[in-house]
Write a protein that holds these residues in place. Structure first.
Motif, PDB file in Angstrom:
ATOM      1  N   GLU A 373      -6.248 -14.113  -4.789  1.00  0.00           N
ATOM      2  CA  GLU A 373      -5.442 -13.994  -3.608  1.00  0.00           C
ATOM      3  C   GLU A 373      -4.869 -15.568  -3.340  1.00  0.00           C
ATOM      4  O   GLU A 373      -3.885 -15.956  -2.982  1.00  0.00           O
ATOM      5  CB  GLU A 373      -6.095 -13.508  -2.569  1.00  0.00           C
ATOM      6  N   VAL A 404      -3.317  -9.209   2.762  1.00  0.00           N
ATOM      7  CA  VAL A 404      -2.444  -8.252   2.632  1.00  0.00           C
ATOM      8  C   VAL A 404      -1.174  -8.518   1.858  1.00  0.00           C
ATOM      9  O   VAL A 404      -1.125  -7.651   1.141  1.00  0.00           O
ATOM     10  CB  VAL A 404      -1.680  -8.268   4.215  1.00  0.00           C
ATOM     11  N   HIS A 405      -0.821  -9.580   1.794  1.00  0.00           N
ATOM     12  CA  HIS A 405       0.181 -10.094   0.741  1.00  0.00           C
ATOM     13  C   HIS A 405      -0.631  -9.856  -0.940  1.00  0.00           C
ATOM     14  O   HIS A 405       0.163  -9.459  -1.669  1.00  0.00           O
ATOM     15  CB  HIS A 405       0.585 -11.366   0.898  1.00  0.00           C
ATOM     16  N   LYS A 408      -0.824  -6.380  -1.943  1.00  0.00           N
ATOM     17  CA  LYS A 408       0.540  -5.861  -2.091  1.00  0.00           C
ATOM     18  C   LYS A 408       1.243  -6.411  -3.557  1.00  0.00           C
ATOM     19  O   LYS A 408       1.588  -5.552  -4.368  1.00  0.00           O
ATOM     20  CB  LYS A 408       1.469  -6.241  -1.117  1.00  0.00           C
ATOM     21  N   GLU A 411      -0.939  -4.311  -6.303  1.00  0.00           N
ATOM     22  CA  GLU A 411      -0.300  -3.031  -6.585  1.00  0.00           C
ATOM     23  C   GLU A 411       0.958  -2.891  -7.185  1.00  0.00           C
ATOM     24  O   GLU A 411       1.375  -2.402  -8.223  1.00  0.00           O
ATOM     25  CB  GLU A 411      -0.185  -2.500  -5.221  1.00  0.00           C
ATOM     26  N   ASN A 412       1.757  -3.912  -6.840  1.00  0.00           N
ATOM     27  CA  ASN A 412       3.276  -3.750  -7.201  1.00  0.00           C
ATOM     28  C   ASN A 412       3.394  -4.619  -8.603  1.00  0.00           C
ATOM     29  O   ASN A 412       4.287  -3.973  -9.271  1.00  0.00           O
ATOM     30  CB  ASN A 412       4.163  -4.909  -6.357  1.00  0.00           C
ATOM     31  N   THR A 442       6.004 -15.204  -4.684  1.00  0.00           N
ATOM     32  CA  THR A 442       5.741 -15.275  -3.400  1.00  0.00           C
ATOM     33  C   THR A 442       6.651 -16.408  -2.872  1.00  0.00           C
ATOM     34  O   THR A 442       6.758 -16.437  -1.567  1.00  0.00           O
ATOM     35  CB  THR A 442       4.293 -15.634  -3.284  1.00  0.00           C
TER      36      THR A 442
END
Length: 535
Positions: A373, A404-405, A408, A411-412, A442
């Motif tokens: 992260e 949270v980012h 995401k 997963e993506n 990002t």
């Protein structure tokens, strides 16, 4: 009479904390044989080599079962030092060079040649001088074997990663007692021409009687170089084949347990693409990158396309993105959406809407001892002040927004990991590459530069990374400039491919252009031939 083997590993089993990572693997290598070892990341190749070299991680976690036999004698290798003493050498995927030392000093490290002087004759051997004349001669011999024409007195610092790999190999072949050489992904950082050169060198070494274990992901190189091939999958021995008994398609299926088909580029929108606006305009770009010098190129990138940049080793293709992103001294003009980009300033390039996934993901692209992260958000925190909580006198990372980012992105991009706090060092090569891409995305860039996106990752991960780039292009309309030494990969996903020769653009081709045209451009002969035909 039984066959003579340099190495036999019989029924090797190893587990880490209840997880069995090797399940009865056997491997035999004859003198003068090039034996390829294949398998996806996590298949057990590294653990098997750790057993062979007596790495501490093996003995500190309960050892292993099975036997290792060197030239008919069972051995119990407790350390890499013992492995080297009995004639086993290894060329590592990750460099172990001293940047401030010359090529000679790196090649002869811990095996220096000394000579007497008046002081040493009086006070002892510790005061002998280094005999650079003899060491340079040995280094030159090893470098010549590999076809490397760099002077042996040049410092390692600043050399392209491809050359560093050859220095690692030169250090091993300079040793006098080597009877088995392990090449761990030796071509992962090499271009096609460098890899061809290395394979010729490997064959020369094998012809001298040295046995070679060749760990690689490049199946065409396996078919070119190997005499025999062993495939591992999930810690098990899947198959051992003689080269003449198999083909690239079968090897790929044996490695991953499924057919591999790279996404093919749809060229139906070719005419529509030609009418799109130019998002990036490059004029007379010159980049002073050692080994990859760019000598004045003009190039236009259209919005929403995937533009490929290819070429042979040392021709300048790697220098283009590195120069535009400010990593090497550059001159010329770069316009992004009509606005002039400030060169030689990485921060400004990122602020302007560019993002870069480097070819050297472990050296430049990642903070290996930081979490997934943190790697994903760190550049955006610095460039755009996002993922931060602002206070009067200081800023603090916004852990909730970061988490949270990161989740995401995981997963993506289908990043295979234990979670967002896992260290990136612990990820496979393919997943490390996805983290690099996540960090670039990002930034929400207008143009994404991706350099050697599949370097050093296995065939299954290659497909996932290439499919991801196509998905970003199709679903987000992202403009991507992809530099790669793998021409087949460029042809599979790019709309156009610019071939670089001698620091300049030799030409731009459609991915469906003939092999002949691509070959002529790679060799720098296309323009010469066509100018003659015009006459």
């Amino acid at each position: 009479m039984s066959e003579k083997y340099v190495l036999q590993m019989n029924n090797i089993e190893k587990e880490y904390f209840g997880n069995q990572v090797l399940k009865g693997v056997s491997l035999s290598v004859k003198p003068g044989e090039i034996h390829a070892l294949l398998g996806e990341n996590g298949a057990g190749k590294s653990t098997l080599m750790n057993v062979l070299f007596g790495m501490p991680v093996i003995h500190s976690t309960g050892g292993f079962s099975g036997e290792v036999i060197i030239e008919g004698e069972k051995v119990d290798i407790k350390s890499p030092k013992e492995a080297m003493e009995i004639g086993i050498g290894m060329v590592h995927q990750e460099f172990m060079l001293v940047p401030g030392f010359s090529l000679t000093e790196n090649i002869k490290l811990n095996r220096e040649i000394t000579k007497d002087n008046p002081i040493s004759r009086l006070f002892g051997d510790s005061l002998k001088f280094l005999d650079y004349k003899k060491m340079n001669k040995d280094a030159r011999k090893a470098l010549d074997t590999l076809g490397i024409n760099i002077e042996e007195w040049v410092k390692v610092a600043g050399l392209p990663v491809g050359y560093m790999q050859f220095i690692e190999i030169a250090r091993e072949i300079d040793k006098s007692n080597v009877r088995l050489l392990v090449f761990d992904e030796p071509t992962a950082v090499l271009t096609e021409s460098e890899a061809d050169n290395l394979i010729r060198s490997m064959k020369k070494l094998a012809a001298s009687g040295i046995a070679i274990l060749f760990i690689t992901h490049r199946l065409d190189e396996v078919m070119e170089a190997a005499d025999k091939i062993t495939i591992l999958r999930d810690g098990e021995l899947v198959a051992t084949r003689k080269k003449e008994e198999t083909n690239v398609g079968e090897l790929a299926e044996l490695m991953v347990g499924r057919k591999i088909e790279v996404t093919q580029k749809d060229e139906s929108n070719k005419e529509e693409l030609e009418n799109r606006e130019v998002i990036l305009s490059i004029k007379d770009l010159r980049v002073d990158m050692p080994g990859e010098e760019v000598k004045g190129i003009d190039l236009e990138v259209r919005k929403g396309e995937i533009l490929g940049i290819g070429g042979l080793a040392g021709q300048g293709k790697i220098g283009i993105a590195n120069g535009i992103m400010g990593l090497y001294e550059s001159t010329g003009e770069v316009l992004l959406r009509g606005e002039k980009l400030k060169l030689n300033d990485t921060k400004e390039a990122l602020k302007s809407g560019l993002a870069f996934v480097s070819e050297d993901r472990r050296g430049i692209g990642l903070l290996l001892d930081s979490s997934i992260e943190h790697n994903i958000v760190v550049t955006t925190m610095q460039i755009k002040d996002k993922f931060l909580k602002k206070f009067v006198f200081f800023d603090q990372i916004d852990t909730k927004a970061t988490r949270v980012h990161a989740l995401k992105m995981i997963e993506n991009l289908d990043i295979r990991c234990t979670g967002p706090t896992q260290l990136t060092r612990r990820l496979s090569g393919g997943n490390q590459q996805k983290v690099c891409i996540a960090r670039a995305l990002t930034l929400e860039p207008n143009v994404l530069f991706v350099s050697e996106p599949t370097r050093g990752i296995d065939i299954g991960a290659k497909k996932l990374v290439l499919d991801l780039l196509v998905k970003l292009n199709k679903e987000l309309g992202m403009t991507i400039v992809m530099t790669s030494s793998e021409l087949a990969e460029l042809r599979s996903i790019c709309d156009r491919i610019a071939i670089i020769s001698e620091g300049k653009i030799e030409g731009i081709l459609s991915p469906s252009a003939s092999d002949r045209d691509f070959g002529l451009m790679m060799a720098g002969e296309y323009r010469k031939l066509h100018s003659k035909e015009a006459l």
